[in-house]
Design an enzyme around this catalytic site. Sequence first.
Site, mmCIF file in Angstrom:
data_model
loop_
_atom_site.group_PDB
_atom_site.id
_atom_site.type_symbol
_atom_site.label_atom_id
_atom_site.label_comp_id
_atom_site.label_asym_id
_atom_site.label_seq_id
_atom_site.Cartn_x
_atom_site.Cartn_y
_atom_site.Cartn_z
ATOM 1 N N MET A 100 -8.964 8.659 8.110
ATOM 2 C CA MET A 100 -9.416 9.270 6.853
ATOM 3 C C MET A 100 -10.511 10.316 7.092
ATOM 4 O O MET A 100 -11.524 10.367 6.392
ATOM 5 C CB MET A 100 -9.918 8.178 5.893
ATOM 6 C CG MET A 100 -8.840 7.176 5.521
ATOM 7 S SD MET A 100 -9.463 5.688 4.701
ATOM 8 C CE MET A 100 -10.170 4.777 6.096
ATOM 9 N N LYS B 197 -3.925 3.068 -2.550
ATOM 10 C CA LYS B 197 -5.190 3.759 -2.807
ATOM 11 C C LYS B 197 -5.182 5.022 -1.969
ATOM 12 O O LYS B 197 -5.183 4.963 -0.737
ATOM 13 C CB LYS B 197 -6.382 2.877 -2.443
ATOM 14 C CG LYS B 197 -6.455 1.593 -3.257
ATOM 15 C CD LYS B 197 -7.625 0.727 -2.852
ATOM 16 C CE LYS B 197 -8.935 1.280 -3.353
ATOM 17 N NZ LYS B 197 -9.028 1.319 -4.809
ATOM 18 N N ASP C 116 0.818 -1.206 0.000
ATOM 19 C CA ASP C 116 0.000 0.000 0.000
ATOM 20 C C ASP C 116 0.855 1.260 0.000
ATOM 21 O O ASP C 116 2.063 1.224 0.264
ATOM 22 C CB ASP C 116 -0.907 0.018 1.230
ATOM 23 C CG ASP C 116 -2.145 -0.839 1.055
ATOM 24 O OD1 ASP C 116 -2.383 -1.317 -0.062
ATOM 25 O OD2 ASP C 116 -2.878 -1.022 2.050
#
Length: 280
Positions: free
Chosen positions: A184, A69, A47
């Site tokens: 996030m 991502k 990642d």
Amino acid sequence: MSFNPFSKLATIMPGHVWLAGAGPGDPGLLTLLAAKALGEADVIVHDALVNDECLKLARPGALLEYAGKRGGKPSAKQRDISLRLVELAKAGHRVLRLKGGDPFVFGRGGEEALTLIDHGVPFRIVPGITAGIGGLAYAGIPVTHREINHAVTFLTGHDSTGVVPDRIDWDAIGRGSPVIVMYMAMKHIATISAHLIAAGRSPDEPVAFVCDAATASQQVLETTLGRAEADVLASGLEPPAIVVVGEVVRLRPSLDWLGALSGRKLLPDPFASDAKKDSA
């Protein structure tokens, strides 16, 4: 003889996939199993949040494939990543899927594991230290403290469509969780703050943003729920970030051990009192 995964540190077998967490940044937070896997894997699918220093532990000749991502940036589709793991395993490779933090904490590890099951690919889960705990610890903020909270809520600040999840019961969390740790969430902090204040949280409640947690570029912004949006914009800080709401943020001047290494003088426990302390 049947395989006992607890008898010793296991070995990645050809055609197998390990879904492993790399922790929040510092390569010293890798588990023994994750570090061993880095030295054995033929292919490492990693990642964006995996520290480059962790990847330096890969064995010579290992193939490193980026599958990060990041919100607002071109990214591989999750289905394509999952099927790539299947393809690599079916080709006989020893595959390490390395994720920042823990693969089962907002890491889509469950989705990837289910795809592997669908295609008959054997796998193992290697837990990692999630950023919501380890990243805050590197900022000197505990997620629990006996004088403050006996519960903590972990949540994500956006769903698969990129907006604040409407399935979260903000009123219940605002009323019932003394400490809230959010992944996030920086982009949507204005909406989230409004939800929590509407649920009864004080605009003066302390909030901290920990950016690039547990790395050499870590930055911490201490603010309040009412000022969070304005202070983040003024700071110029960018994700990735962990956001924590609650009185535990007030412990940072006492527990900022990284700051102390650079000369910061740590303060006595702000919650200590003769009435509260005991010998337990």
